[in-house]
Design an enzyme around this catalytic site. Structure first.
Site, PDB file in Angstrom:
ATOM      1  N   ASP A  28       0.815  -1.216   0.000  1.00 37.52           N
ATOM      2  CA  ASP A  28       0.000   0.000   0.000  1.00 37.52           C
ATOM      3  C   ASP A  28       0.844   1.260   0.000  1.00 37.52           C
ATOM      4  OD1 ASP A  28      -1.814  -2.043   0.443  1.00 37.52           O
ATOM      5  OD2 ASP A  28      -3.062  -0.857   1.784  1.00 37.52           O
ATOM      6  N   ARG A  42      -1.276   4.654  17.283  1.00 36.45           N
ATOM      7  CA  ARG A  42      -1.450   5.696  16.269  1.00 36.45           C
ATOM      8  C   ARG A  42      -1.041   7.096  16.732  1.00 36.45           C
ATOM      9  NH1 ARG A  42      -0.620   1.583  13.507  1.00 36.45           N
ATOM     10  NH2 ARG A  42      -2.299   0.735  12.244  1.00 36.45           N
ATOM     11  N   ASP A  68      -8.236   4.221  11.686  1.00 32.30           N
ATOM     12  CA  ASP A  68      -6.886   4.784  11.701  1.00 32.30           C
ATOM     13  C   ASP A  68      -6.804   6.142  11.011  1.00 32.30           C
ATOM     14  OD1 ASP A  68      -5.728   2.840  13.226  1.00 32.30           O
ATOM     15  OD2 ASP A  68      -4.948   1.678  11.547  1.00 32.30           O
ATOM     16  N   SER A 107      -5.453  -8.970   6.768  1.00 33.71           N
ATOM     17  CA  SER A 107      -4.807  -7.680   6.981  1.00 33.71           C
ATOM     18  C   SER A 107      -4.285  -7.684   8.410  1.00 33.71           C
ATOM     19  CB  SER A 107      -5.819  -6.551   6.782  1.00 33.71           C
ATOM     20  OG  SER A 107      -5.257  -5.315   7.152  1.00 33.71           O
TER      21      SER A 107
END
Length: 407
Positions: free
Chosen positions: A20, A100, A129, A183
């Site tokens: 990605d 995060r 996210d 994922s």
């Protein structure tokens, strides 16, 4: 839109080196005709990061940052969260959520230091996210431009990403064994799995999904006892050996994984509104939560403990939804940290086939008084006759209501 894109000169990209973000890097260069700075965080995900620098260089990146944030992550984010005993929706230990804000913080520091006028991330438009990264970014720079390619481009699947990578000769590292069908996201606190067959909440994955923990059925048949030492709510030693925060968590992960502790399969409510199923492994965090509640049980005043439990769901939601840097989270943290001043002592735990059991707790700051609590002769430490007036006073409104209802 084109004129807006032409105003972007330099972008700081949160870059993992995977498919990605490798595609995003090239897409930013082509779409915005800008220079890209990459930032990769080592927060204990356990992956080799050697491939990151050469891949970024191959795409023309001149400023490449690969930072070891493991100690800061556990010390300044994980441990403060565990002082609150935070759990989202009764089960989730917030492993992804708590990572995060640190990534956003460091990304913004790099953006400022390198003169970037925008940042970019690889979070999708469906997930939490994107909110966490961007709320963190705006805390440090209210005017920063945020580029979220998944909300802009027409690359909507892994197949289209691979085709784009092939077309533009973007180097993609193939995972051994063909990679995982899920994922995955990992850090020092947990590893998560989403997508693939997990999108059917009735489907049960086979045991190969789990990477950190033994199947409890195959875990050692003999229990293992460990002792954790707490100072002001944080673990500072395991079995008498003092350790820094990251080492504490890494050691607990190893111990928990060995005994099949910390597996979770849940459906959670994302902030953007949809339900999502995920499997998680949080071996060290599961042990840490059990131990922290045990030491608090003898060192916290009753009303302190109950107040913390009442506030905890709000605190957990703030972290889950991306509000780590909000004034309300900081205010709650100040209260929580104040309660931890006497949370000192030792907790002994038994680890056995997927479970963590309390096996003793002691503290010089303990509020547990055996002379008062005993079922034997307390030698006058507690006057049991006092309970009569206490009960009658607390029953007054109930008795008054009962009399009214009988009229």
């Amino acid at each position: 839109m084109a004129s807006n894109k032409n105003t972007v000169r330099k972008v700081a990209l949160a870059y993992s080196g995977g498919l990605d973000t490798s595609v995003i890097l090239k897409w930013l260069q082509d779409t915005y005709n800008c220079e890209v700075v990459t930032f990769t965080a080592d927060i204990g995900q356990g992956e080799e990061l050697d491939h990151v620098r050469p891949k970024a260089k191959a795409l023309g990146v001149k400023e490449i940052f690969i930072d070891d944030l493991r100690e800061e992550f556990v010390r300044d984010f994980v441990f403060p969260m565990f002082r609150a005993n935070a759990i989202y929706e009764g089960e989730y230990l917030l492993g992804t959520s708590i990572a995060r804000p640190l990534i956003a913080k460091r990304l913004m520091e790099i953006a400022a230091a390198t003169g970037c006028d925008a940042i970019a991330h690889g979070a999708t438009g469906k997930g939490n996210d994107q909110v966490r990264f961007e709320l963190g970014a705006y805390h440090f720079n209210p005017n920063i431009k945020v580029i979220a390619p998944w909300r802009e481009w027409d690359l909507t699947s892994r197949e289209t990403l691979l085709a784009y990578a092939a077309k533009h000769k973007i180097p993609i590292t193939k995972k051994k064994g063909g990679g995982s069908p899920y994922s995955m996201d990992a850090n020092a606190l947990h590893i998560s799995y989403e997508g693939g067959g997990l999108e059917d909440p009735w489907w049960v994955p086979d045991d190969s999904i789990w990477r950190w923990t033994k199947n409890p059925e195959d875990a050692p048949a003999t229990p293992e006892y460990i002792t954790l030492k707490f100072e002001k709510g944080d673990v500072v030693a395991i079995n008498g050996k003092r350790m820094k925060p990251y080492k504490v968590l890494a050691t607990l992960n190893e111990l928990g994984g060995k005994h099949g502790i910390g597996r979770l399969d849940i459906v959670e409510n994302r902030y953007v509104g949809m339900k999502s199923r995920g499997c998680y492994e949080t071996p060290g965090g599961t042990i840490l939560l059990k131990a922290h509640r045990a030491i608090e049980s003898i060192t916290l005043d009753r009303e302190q403990a109950h107040l913390k439990d009442e506030l905890m769901p709000k605190y957990a939601s703030l972290i889950y939804n991306g509000y780590w840097f909000s004034p309300e989270r900081r205010a709650l943290q100040a209260l929580i940290d104040d309660t931890q001043q006497k949370v000192n002592g030792e907790v002994r735990l038994k680890l056995y086939k997927g479970n963590v059991y309390n096996a003793g707790r002691r503290s010089k700051d303990s509020l547990f008084d055996a002379r008062v609590a005993t079922f034997e002769d307390d030698k006058g430490a507690y006057n049991q006759k006092d309970a009569e007036g206490f009960i009658r006073l607390n029953a007054l409104r109930l008795r008054t209501g009962a009399k009214r209802d009988r009229r």
